[in-house]
Design an enzyme around this catalytic site. Structure first.
Site, PDB file in Angstrom:
ATOM      1  N   GLY A 151       0.808  -1.213   0.000  1.00  0.00           N
ATOM      2  CA  GLY A 151       0.000   0.000   0.000  1.00  0.00           C
ATOM      3  C   GLY A 151       0.836   1.255   0.000  1.00  0.00           C
ATOM      4  O   GLY A 151       0.592   2.186   0.763  1.00  0.00           O
ATOM      5  N   GLU A 152       1.869   1.263  -0.839  1.00  0.00           N
ATOM      6  CA  GLU A 152       2.727   2.438  -0.938  1.00  0.00           C
ATOM      7  C   GLU A 152       1.880   3.687  -1.133  1.00  0.00           C
ATOM      8  O   GLU A 152       0.969   3.713  -1.947  1.00  0.00           O
ATOM      9  CB  GLU A 152       3.682   2.295  -2.124  1.00  0.00           C
ATOM     10  CG  GLU A 152       4.584   1.087  -2.052  1.00  0.00           C
ATOM     11  CD  GLU A 152       5.591   1.145  -0.925  1.00  0.00           C
ATOM     12  OE1 GLU A 152       6.344   2.124  -0.829  1.00  0.00           O
ATOM     13  OE2 GLU A 152       5.613   0.200  -0.127  1.00  0.00           O
ATOM     14  N   GLY A 153       2.151   4.699  -0.375  1.00  0.00           N
ATOM     15  CA  GLY A 153       1.436   5.962  -0.498  1.00  0.00           C
ATOM     16  C   GLY A 153       0.168   6.041   0.330  1.00  0.00           C
ATOM     17  O   GLY A 153      -0.437   7.106   0.434  1.00  0.00           O
TER      18      GLY A 153
END
Length: 182
Positions: free
Chosen positions: A146-148
């Site tokens: 879940g980058e960001g």
């Protein structure tokens, strides 16, 4: 999704920190056989390019970005350098963004104060890397990937902190007298 950017980030971690390739590859939720394969690929790629033999940290980081970093990580590193060049703070959110940040700081140590870490990932290598960098993330949301995803709540938090610092009255402007030295 299996898009490979955590492998690039793990390869950068292995190349830049010297941490064992197995330690850098744990945590993406993959089964043991996949993690073992990932570890072998990372170790082989870093060895193939002789990245551990490059003594200068900046040269090693440039070579690692070029040889094992992946285009998206290299582009993030460039954006971070650009932000710092214009004296802008940026948010670092996740393992892949941390890889870009670590490479960028190795290339340009003065960039160190420009990154604000949004969160620590549930992936063990990310927590270890943040510790190595001396980073204090704003959130621990228990997310693996879940980058960001923590950047969205980090923005209003940072804006509020800036507003508080910029709008805080001083003793003189508030008419406070007789303040003690403590």
């Amino acid at each position: 999704m299996g898009i490979g950017n955590s492998t690039c980030a793990a390869a950068l971690m292995h190349a830049l920190t010297g941490a064992d390739a197995a330690e850098c590859s744990r945590g993406t939720g993959a089964d043991a056989a996949t993690v073992e394969r990932k570890r072998d690929v990372i170790a082989a790629a870093v060895a193939r390019h002789g990245l551990h033999a490059i003594g200068d940290a900046a040269s090693r980081a440039r070579a690692a970005l070029r040889d094992v970093g992946g285009v998206e990580v290299s582009m993030m590193a460039g954006a971070m350098l650009g932000a710092a060049a214009t004296r802008r703070v940026f948010i670092v959110d996740g393992f892949i963004a941390t890889a870009a940040y670590a490479a960028t700081v190795a290339i340009e140590p003065a960039l160190q104060g420009y990154g604000v870490f949004a969160r620590v990932s549930a992936e063990a290598p990310h927590a270890r890397w943040l510790q190595t960098l001396g980073a204090q993330p704003l959130f621990n949301l228990g997310l693996r990937l879940g980058e960001g995803s923590a950047a969205a709540p980090a923005v209003p938090l940072l804006r509020a902190a800036c507003a508080m610092l910029n709008g805080m009255a001083t003793f003189d402007s508030a008419g406070v007298s007789g303040r003690s030295a403590s």
